[in-house]
Write a protein that holds these residues in place. Structure first.
Motif, PDB file in Angstrom:
ATOM      1  N   ILE A  90      -9.556  -0.393 -49.651  1.00  0.00           N
ATOM      2  CA  ILE A  90     -10.130   0.119 -48.404  1.00  0.00           C
ATOM      3  C   ILE A  90     -11.598   0.488 -48.640  1.00  0.00           C
ATOM      4  N   THR A  91     -11.873   1.125 -49.754  1.00  0.00           N
ATOM      5  CA  THR A  91     -13.259   1.456 -50.106  1.00  0.00           C
ATOM      6  C   THR A  91     -14.096   0.188 -50.161  1.00  0.00           C
ATOM      7  N   ASP A  92     -13.565  -0.858 -50.776  1.00  0.00           N
ATOM      8  CA  ASP A  92     -14.305  -2.118 -50.858  1.00  0.00           C
ATOM      9  C   ASP A  92     -14.523  -2.734 -49.473  1.00  0.00           C
ATOM     10  N   GLN A  93     -13.549  -2.615 -48.577  1.00  0.00           N
ATOM     11  CA  GLN A  93     -13.713  -3.118 -47.204  1.00  0.00           C
ATOM     12  C   GLN A  93     -14.859  -2.401 -46.514  1.00  0.00           C
TER      13      GLN A  93
ATOM     14  N   MET B 137     -24.625   4.813 -50.575  1.00  0.00           N
ATOM     15  CA  MET B 137     -24.632   5.746 -51.704  1.00  0.00           C
ATOM     16  C   MET B 137     -23.299   6.478 -51.809  1.00  0.00           C
ATOM     17  N   LYS B 138     -22.791   6.961 -50.669  1.00  0.00           N
ATOM     18  CA  LYS B 138     -21.499   7.657 -50.675  1.00  0.00           C
ATOM     19  C   LYS B 138     -20.389   6.728 -51.154  1.00  0.00           C
ATOM     20  N   LEU B 139     -20.449   5.460 -50.770  1.00  0.00           N
ATOM     21  CA  LEU B 139     -19.436   4.502 -51.221  1.00  0.00           C
ATOM     22  C   LEU B 139     -19.498   4.290 -52.726  1.00  0.00           C
ATOM     23  N   LEU B 140     -20.694   4.234 -53.274  1.00  0.00           N
ATOM     24  CA  LEU B 140     -20.817   4.112 -54.728  1.00  0.00           C
ATOM     25  C   LEU B 140     -20.252   5.351 -55.425  1.00  0.00           C
TER      26      LEU B 140
ATOM     27  N   CYS C 264     -12.587   4.305 -42.484  1.00  0.00           N
ATOM     28  CA  CYS C 264     -12.633   5.661 -43.062  1.00  0.00           C
ATOM     29  C   CYS C 264     -11.412   6.467 -42.631  1.00  0.00           C
ATOM     30  N   VAL C 265     -11.046   6.358 -41.369  1.00  0.00           N
ATOM     31  CA  VAL C 265      -9.852   7.067 -40.894  1.00  0.00           C
ATOM     32  C   VAL C 265      -8.616   6.510 -41.588  1.00  0.00           C
ATOM     33  N   ILE C 266      -8.535   5.204 -41.705  1.00  0.00           N
ATOM     34  CA  ILE C 266      -7.400   4.584 -42.404  1.00  0.00           C
ATOM     35  C   ILE C 266      -7.339   5.088 -43.841  1.00  0.00           C
TER      36      ILE C 266
ATOM     37  N   GLY D 158     -14.535  15.750 -53.257  1.00  0.00           N
ATOM     38  CA  GLY D 158     -13.578  14.696 -53.509  1.00  0.00           C
ATOM     39  C   GLY D 158     -13.801  13.483 -52.632  1.00  0.00           C
ATOM     40  N   ILE D 159     -12.885  12.553 -52.750  1.00  0.00           N
ATOM     41  CA  ILE D 159     -12.970  11.296 -52.015  1.00  0.00           C
ATOM     42  C   ILE D 159     -12.931  11.529 -50.507  1.00  0.00           C
ATOM     43  N   LYS D 160     -12.033  12.381 -50.044  1.00  0.00           N
ATOM     44  CA  LYS D 160     -11.895  12.608 -48.602  1.00  0.00           C
ATOM     45  C   LYS D 160     -13.203  13.084 -47.986  1.00  0.00           C
TER      46      LYS D 160
END
Length: 160
Positions: free
Chosen positions: A19-22, A118-121, A56-58, A138-140
């Protein structure tokens, strides 16, 4: 919810990293379109930002699901989860807007895109560290910030 009707909860099969990669792919496409100013497939950045919001919601919903959670979830359950994540993130946005004086209004859309990337990295690094952090959110929290930056971009693009 329309896609849940069409596809069910096929997204449940995705690992969080996928999902992060998407989201990364969509954000990278926005940046490419911002730089090249031409889309060869005829889709603009608005749709990509909307996709980022939804992914992001997913991702936040997936964070709450464990291996015992069914792959196929009832649409009403998905709707409640979706609304809960949006509400939490909206409340965070209002709190941060208060503290930051709505600084996003003076930002360029391209800067919002860069902040999303940047946040995704950061999320990718946290994922590579198996979720362990020493000093960072954290990730959330990062997904929430990415979602809110996307909403800001959509507002600046004139989307209602």
């Amino acid at each position: 919810m329309k896609k849940t009707h069409d596809y069910g909860t096929a997204w449940r099969i995705l690992r969080l990293q996928s999902i992060t990669d998407q989201i990364f792919i969509k954000a990278q496409r926005v940046r490419t379109l911002e730089e090249k100013k031409i889309s060869k497939v005829g889709e603009d950045i608005t749709g990509e930002y909307i996709g980022i919001v939804n992914y992001c919601v997913i991702a936040m919903m997936q964070l709450e699901c464990d291996s015992a959670t069914a792959l196929e979830l009832a649409p009403d359950h998905v709707g409640r989860m979706f609304d809960e994540k949006v509400k939490e993130t909206k409340e965070l946005m209002f709190a941060k807007n208060h503290d930051y004086g709505e600084a996003w209004r003076d930002m360029r859309i391209s800067s919002l895109t860069d902040l999303i990337l940047m946040k995704l990295l950061r999320v990718k690094q946290i994922e590579d560290n198996q979720g362990l952090t020493l000093a960072s959110e954290g990730i959330k929290a990062n997904y929430q910030d990415i979602l809110n930056y996307s909403v800001f971009a959509l507002i600046k693009l004139g989307v209602k």
